[in-house]
Design an enzyme around this catalytic site. Structure first.
Site, mmCIF file in Angstrom:
data_model
loop_
_atom_site.group_PDB
_atom_site.id
_atom_site.type_symbol
_atom_site.label_atom_id
_atom_site.label_comp_id
_atom_site.label_asym_id
_atom_site.label_seq_id
_atom_site.Cartn_x
_atom_site.Cartn_y
_atom_site.Cartn_z
ATOM 1 N N ASP A 136 -11.502 2.167 4.172
ATOM 2 C CA ASP A 136 -11.913 0.796 3.956
ATOM 3 C C ASP A 136 -13.418 0.275 3.729
ATOM 4 O O ASP A 136 -13.693 -0.425 3.453
ATOM 5 C CB ASP A 136 -11.359 0.054 5.256
ATOM 6 C CG ASP A 136 -10.103 -0.731 5.054
ATOM 7 O OD1 ASP A 136 -9.731 -1.231 3.946
ATOM 8 O OD2 ASP A 136 -9.189 -0.738 6.165
ATOM 9 N N GLN A 147 -4.876 -1.513 9.545
ATOM 10 C CA GLN A 147 -4.603 -2.862 9.109
ATOM 11 C C GLN A 147 -4.947 -4.110 10.185
ATOM 12 O O GLN A 147 -4.659 -3.864 11.269
ATOM 13 C CB GLN A 147 -3.035 -3.190 8.742
ATOM 14 C CG GLN A 147 -2.613 -4.448 7.893
ATOM 15 C CD GLN A 147 -3.397 -4.666 6.514
ATOM 16 O OE1 GLN A 147 -3.601 -3.475 6.026
ATOM 17 N NE2 GLN A 147 -3.857 -5.763 6.286
ATOM 18 N N LYS A 194 0.820 -1.268 0.090
ATOM 19 C CA LYS A 194 0.010 0.103 0.043
ATOM 20 C C LYS A 194 0.999 1.426 -0.155
ATOM 21 O O LYS A 194 0.478 2.210 -0.718
ATOM 22 C CB LYS A 194 -0.973 -0.005 1.207
ATOM 23 C CG LYS A 194 -1.953 -0.939 1.152
ATOM 24 C CD LYS A 194 -2.630 -1.286 2.407
ATOM 25 C CE LYS A 194 -3.722 -2.646 2.223
ATOM 26 N NZ LYS A 194 -4.459 -3.097 3.536
#
Ligand code: GUN
Length: 295
Positions: free
Chosen positions: A131, A108, A64
């Site tokens: 997200d 994460q 990422k």
């Protein structure tokens, strides 16, 4: 309305026979985003928290970070010890919520067991929740109101949109009921594609019955070889979200080399859905940056 972006990528660049190479589509999408960032003179900012030493998480976060930089984004990664206190993570999230140079915040997963994942995810501003895990964005998706859509199912919807197959009324089986993939996937296939959707999961009985009737299968159960190749209908579209360590590299939930003989389209693993997830993270961040500028 649920908005699924269309990138109009030449199919010859990413579809090989009936194989849907998400990694090639993702590359083209990243090029478009890089160009848009330049032309519009914006710098989308993505900030990521990585807690602990989970090997897979380190690799994902590394990708990422690398992709963000490559396409001209500002990238911040805050690495924290696995015994970090919840309050310390919340402090970082709150700082980033207030920082106007950051348009996307991602924590994460999985987090160490002692940390309440829900408290952390709900502390992220819904406008920066790239997200799409905040309750506000989950609610918006289910109410067909514009919000931020989780990256993996969004990536799959983009692939389906780019191949331009009409899915109206078709029998779709989503394998898996997670908040990250299964549920948002089913919702979008139903509301956006107007497909008939069945969600199957680890407790489903007579899975063969559902698979035999499926025109589209999205496998996101995280279990290998859960369906037998002979159950799959000729001409089915097969999307495999699975990712497993195998004898020689990684493989998906399904055996794409066998199934490609009967599929209309199929995503290989590796190189199928996975890279689309990161491309959609970049898209969500870009979109937030544009919206922030528009005020
Ligand atoms: N861990 C595995 N998949 C994901 C994802 O899509 N988002 C986050 N934040 N963590 C993950």
């Amino acid at each position: 309305m649920i908005h699924i972006p269309q990138f109009n990528i030449d199919k010859n660049l990413w579809i090989e026979g009936n194989l849907l190479w998400g990694k090639k589509l993702a590359l083209e999408i990243r090029k478009q985003l890089a160009q848009n960032v330049k032309e519009k003179n914006i710098e989308p900012g993505l900030a990521v928290i990585l807690v602990g030493e989970d090997e897979a998480s380190k690799i994902y976060v590394g990708s990422k970070e690398k992709v963000s930089r490559e396409i001209g984004y500002k990238s911040i990664v805050q690495r924290m010890r696995s015994d970090v206190r919840e309050e310390e993570i919340l402090e970082v999230v709150n700082d980033w919520n207030r920082d106007s140079s950051i348009h996307g915040i991602l924590v994460q997963l999985p987090l160490p067991g002692a940390i309440n994942e829900r408290n952390i995810l709900q502390a992220i501003s819904p406008r920066k929740d790239v997200d799409g895990f905040h309750f506000e964005n989950i609610g918006r998706l289910h109410a067909k109101s514009e919000g931020i859509i989780p990256c993996t199912p969004l990536g799959i919807m983009v692939m389906l949109k780019e191949i331009d197959e009409k899915l109206t009324g078709l029998n779709t089986v989503v394998l898996g009921r997670s908040n990250i993939v299964g549920k948002p996937m089913a919702q979008m296939l139903m509301d956006h594609s107007q497909a008939t959707v069945t969600i199957c999961h680890s407790k489903t009985q007579n899975l063969d019955y559902y698979i035999q009737n499926a025109d589209i299968i999205v496998s996101a159960m995280g279990v290998r070889n859960i369906i037998k190749n002979e159950w799959v209908k000729n001409g089915a579209i097969i999307i495999d979200v699975g990712m497993h360590r195998a004898e020689n590299g990684v493989c998906g939930d399904l055996d794409y080399k066998e199934l490609k003989e009967k599929a209309r389209y199929i995503t290989p693993v590796p190189g199928g859905v996975g890279p689309m997830t990161i491309a959609m993270l970049m898209y969500n961040t870009y979109n937030n940056a544009l919206k922030a500028r528009q005020g």
